[in-house]
Enzyme design. Structure first.
Site, PDB file in Angstrom:
ATOM      1  N   LYS A 104     -13.276 -42.030  -7.603  1.00 23.84           N
ATOM      2  CA  LYS A 104     -12.336 -41.611  -8.786  1.00 23.84           C
ATOM      3  C   LYS A 104     -12.350 -42.247  -9.656  1.00 23.84           C
ATOM      4  O   LYS A 104     -11.572 -43.102 -10.461  1.00 23.84           O
ATOM      5  CB  LYS A 104     -11.699 -41.483  -7.945  1.00 23.84           C
ATOM      6  CG  LYS A 104     -12.101 -39.772  -7.006  1.00 23.84           C
ATOM      7  CD  LYS A 104     -10.390 -38.884  -6.734  1.00 23.84           C
ATOM      8  CE  LYS A 104      -9.991 -38.800  -5.834  1.00 23.84           C
ATOM      9  NZ  LYS A 104     -10.442 -38.715  -4.398  1.00 23.84           N
ATOM     10  N   GLU A 115     -14.179 -32.030   3.692  1.00 20.72           N
ATOM     11  CA  GLU A 115     -12.651 -33.018   4.250  1.00 20.72           C
ATOM     12  C   GLU A 115     -11.857 -31.421   3.935  1.00 20.72           C
ATOM     13  O   GLU A 115     -11.747 -30.391   3.256  1.00 20.72           O
ATOM     14  CB  GLU A 115     -12.568 -34.229   3.792  1.00 20.72           C
ATOM     15  CG  GLU A 115     -12.892 -33.675   2.586  1.00 20.72           C
ATOM     16  CD  GLU A 115     -12.114 -34.491   1.168  1.00 20.72           C
ATOM     17  OE1 GLU A 115     -10.396 -34.070   1.749  1.00 20.72           O
ATOM     18  OE2 GLU A 115     -12.872 -35.024   0.000  1.00 20.72           O
TER      19      GLU A 115
HETATM   20  N1  PSU Z   1     -12.305 -35.802  -3.344  1.00 25.13           N
HETATM   21  C1  PSU Z   1     -11.700 -34.791  -4.087  1.00 25.13           C
HETATM   22  N2  PSU Z   1     -10.521 -34.920  -4.673  1.00 25.13           N
HETATM   23  C2  PSU Z   1      -9.295 -35.597  -3.459  1.00 25.13           C
HETATM   24  C3  PSU Z   1     -10.033 -36.365  -2.357  1.00 25.13           C
HETATM   25  C4  PSU Z   1     -11.351 -36.935  -2.680  1.00 25.13           C
HETATM   26  O1  PSU Z   1     -12.339 -34.483  -5.118  1.00 25.13           O
HETATM   27  O2  PSU Z   1      -8.275 -34.521  -2.798  1.00 25.13           O
HETATM   28  C5  PSU Z   1      -9.535 -37.208  -1.567  1.00 25.13           C
HETATM   29  C6  PSU Z   1      -9.859 -37.977  -0.391  1.00 25.13           C
HETATM   30  O3  PSU Z   1      -9.643 -36.739   0.756  1.00 25.13           O
HETATM   31  C7  PSU Z   1      -9.160 -38.809   0.034  1.00 25.13           C
HETATM   32  C8  PSU Z   1      -7.922 -38.642  -0.796  1.00 25.13           C
HETATM   33  O4  PSU Z   1      -9.580 -39.628   0.621  1.00 25.13           O
HETATM   34  O5  PSU Z   1      -8.277 -37.808  -1.899  1.00 25.13           O
HETATM   35  C9  PSU Z   1      -7.586 -40.251  -0.825  1.00 25.13           C
HETATM   36  O6  PSU Z   1      -6.831 -39.999  -0.883  1.00 25.13           O
HETATM   37  P1  PSU Z   1      -5.849 -41.896  -0.941  1.00 25.13           P
HETATM   38  O7  PSU Z   1      -6.159 -42.427  -2.195  1.00 25.13           O
HETATM   39  O8  PSU Z   1      -4.795 -41.735  -1.299  1.00 25.13           O
HETATM   40  O9  PSU Z   1      -6.547 -43.298  -0.281  1.00 25.13           O
END
Ligand code: PSU
Ligand code: MN
Length: 301
Positions: free
Chosen positions: A157, A23
């Protein structure tokens, strides 16, 4: 429909060689410069060393690009006009020929369109803490329920509500596998204390399970929680403290929606003096290794 697939990735897909999707939100919104670019390139290198072809995916001038070049990755790491793009943002970012960093959800969409089966990230999005008030639930979960891909992450996370995230994944029918672990990993540290559905010990087992999902048309993906190695993990107490302070500040500043995750990750890097960033980098590299192994097993089936 316009898409650009690099020659290397196209060739690999045609010849049934292992390909791993990556990504670009992690580059543009997940880490500071220059560590973002260094890590993205190191992840690609790790995938190659382990016998697979990396395909970093982003939107360049409105064109979904599968297999970004080194120069394009560097550009993404520096420029300030790269939007964080989830499924709902795609129509206008493409139509208006803008730059877009793809989240887990949108990377899954394009990887799947071109026939890639394995995707490596850091940590997927999930149900945010206080979701009962904010309704903030990542679109990553819905995409996992819909799009057939193996997503390798270091668990969910720790900034999120892991218990609620697991419940939603169950409701949506997403298989959650712990790699060599009974428990869900929580990103910066290897064990959240919460159970996963299934512990799997080999890349081959995971690849086979995905094949079954496809053969029986079971829709959606498999989430693989790959715990960060103990010696690279952050200190749980320090991380928990940082998360609490960061979430409090987020609420005070009235930060909402798509800004939440980038804000929290950045704040936690500051509060831990870079310790969380170190863990973030090593967990992605750890995931890259496993992702390449799974991709190699998958093409054999
Ligand atoms: N994993 C990481 N760093 C990130 C992300 C994932 O180590 O920045 C990102 C991914 O792109 C994931 C996003 O889809 O965080 C989630 O964002 P949200 O909670 O707004 O859906
Ligand atoms: Mn959200």
């Amino acid at each position: 429909m316009e898409m650009k697939i690099s020659e290397e990735v196209l060739n690999a897909l045609k010849n049934n060689l292992p390909v791993v999707a990556l990504e670009s939100t992690i580059i543009a919104h997940g880490m500071p410069y220059p560590q973002n670019v260094e890590t993205a390139l190191l992840v690609e290198e790790t995938i190659r060393k382990n016998g697979a072809i990396p395909a970093t995916i982003g939107i360049i001038n409105g064109v979904p690009t599968i297999g970004m070049s080194k120069e394009e990755i560097e550009d993404f790491g520096k420029r300030k006009d790269v939007l964080k793009v989830s499924r709902r943002d795609l129509p206008y970012v493409i139509a208006k020929k803008e730059y877009g960093a793809l989240t887990v959800a949108t990377t899954m969409i394009f990887a799947s369109k071109v026939g890639i089966k394995i995707f490596v990230t850091g940590g997927v999005g999930g149900v945010h803490r206080n979701a009962e008030k904010t309704f903030d639930i990542s679109a990553d979960l819905i995409e996992l329920a819909t799009t057939p891909l193996i997503v390798v992450c270091a668990g969910i996370k720790a900034i999120l509500d892991l218990e609620k995230s697991l419940e939603v994944l169950e409701t949506l029918g997403v298989s959650v596998v712990g790699y060599k672990s009974d428990n869900l990993a929580d990103f910066y540290t290897p064990d959240s204390g919460l159970k996963v559905d299934r512990n799997m010990n080999s890349a081959q087992e995971i690849a086979k399970a995905m094949k079954v999902k496809e053969e029986y048309n079971l829709r959606g993906g498999i989430l693989v929680s790959n715990p960060i190695e103990e010696n690279n993990a952050a200190d749980k107490t320090q991380i928990d403290e940082a998360i609490e302070i960061a979430i409090k500040e987020m609420e005070e500043k009235n930060i909402k929606g798509k800004e939440c995750t980038p804000f929290l990750l950045k704040k936690i890097v500051e509060l831990t003096d870079g310790e969380s960033l170190k863990a973030n980098i090593s967990l992605i590299l750890n995931n890259a290794k496993l992702g390449a192994e799974i991709a190699k097993e998958y093409v054999k089936l």
